[in-house]
Design an enzyme around this catalytic site. Sequence first.
Site, PDB file in Angstrom:
ATOM      1  N   HIS A 460       0.836  -1.200   0.000  1.00 14.45           N
ATOM      2  CA  HIS A 460       0.000   0.000   0.000  1.00 14.45           C
ATOM      3  C   HIS A 460       0.872   1.252   0.000  1.00 14.45           C
ATOM      4  CE1 HIS A 460      -3.003   2.693   2.384  1.00 14.45           C
ATOM      5  NE2 HIS A 460      -3.129   2.881   1.099  1.00 14.45           N
ATOM      6  N   GLU A 472       3.111   0.531   3.268  1.00 13.51           N
ATOM      7  CA  GLU A 472       2.508  -0.396   4.215  1.00 13.51           C
ATOM      8  C   GLU A 472       2.379  -1.750   3.511  1.00 13.51           C
ATOM      9  OE1 GLU A 472      -1.310   1.178   5.306  1.00 13.51           O
ATOM     10  OE2 GLU A 472      -1.292   0.223   7.264  1.00 13.51           O
ATOM     11  N   ASN A 510      -4.682   4.110   7.443  1.00 11.12           N
ATOM     12  CA  ASN A 510      -6.018   4.664   7.204  1.00 11.12           C
ATOM     13  C   ASN A 510      -6.953   4.421   8.381  1.00 11.12           C
ATOM     14  OD1 ASN A 510      -5.370   5.737   4.763  1.00 11.12           O
ATOM     15  ND2 ASN A 510      -6.107   4.006   3.558  1.00 11.12           N
TER      16      ASN A 510
END
Length: 729
Positions: A460, A472, A510
């Site tokens: 990510h 990530e 997130n």
Amino acid sequence: MTDFTMATDADGVATITWDVAAKSMNVMSTAGFALLSDLVDQALADPGVKGIIITSAKKDFAGGMDLNVIAQMRAGGAQAIFDGVMTMHKVLRKIELAGMDPKTKKGAKPIVAALPGTALGIGLELPLSCHRIIAADNAKAKIGLPEIMVGIFPGAGGTTRLARKMGAMMAAPFLLEGKLSDPKAAKAAGLIDEVVAPEALLARAKEWVLGAKDADLVKPWDDKGYKMPGGAPYHPAGFMTFVGANAMVHGKTMGVYPAAKALLAAVYEGALVPFDTALRIEARHFTSVLMNPSSAAMIRSLFINKEALEKGANRPEAPDQSVKKVGVIGAGMMGAGIAYVSAMAGIDVVLIDAAQEAADRGKSYSEGLLDKALQRKKTTPEKKAEVLARITATTDYAALAGCDLIVEAVFEDVKVKAEVTAKVEAATGADCIFATNTSTLPITALAKASARAENFIGIHFFSPVDKMMLVEIIKGKATGPRAVAKALDYVRQIRKTPIVVNDARFFYANRCIIPYINEGIRMVAEGVEPALVENAAKLVGMPLGPLQLVDETSIDLGVKIAKATRAAMGDTYPDGAVDEVLFWMADAGRLGKKSNSGFYAYDATGKREGLWDGLAAKYPVAEAQPELTLVQHRLLMAQVLEAVRALEEGVLTDIREGDVGAILGWGFAPWSGGPFSWLDIIGALRAVEICDSLTATFGDRFATPALLREMAAKGETFYGRFGGAAKAA
Ligand code: NAD
């Protein structure tokens, strides 16, 4: 101890060579410093020695202070730090005066620093105490004082010497921003004195030593009538500089970084007194900064642990998995960026999109960035051509043959991703690792479309890919160790910092940032003054307030995520109050920065003008406003509690990743060292108190995690319990 050795040649020039055994880069230790001091004493006392060259046997001069020295000093408390720093000052001052008669200013022995390459921190503070700094022409070398970046400031005389050498204004970028320069730029700025061809370095240093006159050996501040360049604080020009610098630093740091304040104080106060007193002042401020928990936390997260993660602290055992050819599927905003950073790292890239035009557009993104770099002289036309030649933009999956890694960045849609997965697997070998760049879809579920789930993983990236340093890596249930090793080796190649987390809704970053944005929006709905929300965030060290952040990431994306989350959570969905505001804004076409309208107003060119005054018509500002601290606690705890829950649930397995990831991923208050470091700074007991009180007023989203309550009862800290280096699990 052979960190430094000395040899004197037939012409009476002593060369002190720095060469720390078993290290690729010299770092200064306490014992090393003592040895250097002894050698300088010997050379100064030896009538056969006319002058001294201090250099390095390695390709670089030095990387800085051994951080263990700082940790040891800190363990001894304030007095030990102050005494340690004053000892360093004494040695460097001895080099600077070099036996000079204080009255006649004569009789000093010339001492020159000859830098073959990089010279950072103490590696520049030592040269600054010498009479001349000569550097080899080495474009790869970095020269500067980066201490401020990890929450301290140059404390071995660098602050005082640089301010006096260049003046406060000219020294500011080097001291306050930790600016690093190559030798030519360092010479142009006046940081060093001379740049010569690498092979001529020692000969030129010797020539200078033998030709130096008494006057060359007196530092301006040791000469009569010294005046600080640009003016000291009570000089009209100096006054302007210092007032301006104070305002600028406060504006940038919001007063949350102790090192920036202390550095300015050391320069200001030091400029009013004689040089040796200025060094004592510098030492006092340095001591106070080292005693501040913020500096320890920043060094730990931003230096030690960041580096440990980059070196593969959590890499499973597996042979080298360096990527040679990567396939990037989807040439949109993310795919184009991923192609660029990969090609820049020397990896061959196949960039695929559904239409050739879209693939070409993705490639032209790299061209745009390289053109900008060319304009700024950061690259050459040859390098640009080389990087672009590595990217093949196509619609043909057959071009993926030979790829050892795929990064998928197509639309955020399970079906589209599943189709792409099948097409890729038909075109690639069984060893190829497939990574999805999804930001919200669970990896384990996406892996169902794969025939090789052990090779399926999440990588990510954050937007913009070329600027954001965190990546990530997400393990699905079936993800195997080789896939993790591959992802980590790839992230090392593209020189970013990885964290490895387990699969869960929104992964780690997130998961923490969404509640931060939501808490800000929720407050607006409650009637909290939007400016209070934004400023409270900035005053606690967040780079962007939650309302500005959602404007930047776009309000329709927020709506999309909210809808998907509500669908997944059903009745337990907690953010109805937030959605009301968000959906209302989206319905009114206020989509954030991209539509030139959101929580902020923007002018026609897209420049942010201020908070949108239409907000108050729908959500009137309440008469009674909350205390600043309460707003800050809500904004911080919204993020931090998610980090703790991620740890409790095993999404995070290493608190170092939680802290480093938070700072690099979404800018979590860097002064704190990250969410876990922040909790350690305030203490678990106080954290529980804050959470309990927030829960009583605002509800269960602030419920104290069991882990935190247990740690408070036992008097534990996160780094104490889970270890600086050990895993949390
Ligand atoms: P985007 O819409 O800019 O790009 C997607 C691209 O994929 C488009 O060029 C589209 O033509 C292409 N595409 C769609 N279907 C395809 C197919 N079947 N075959 C080949 N190409 C196809 O989207 P984006 O912002 O780059 O996001 C891509 C992925 O990255 C999404 O999963 C998103 O969630 C994730 N992501 C986005 C961000 C962000 O900030 N935008 C951050 C992290 C992750």
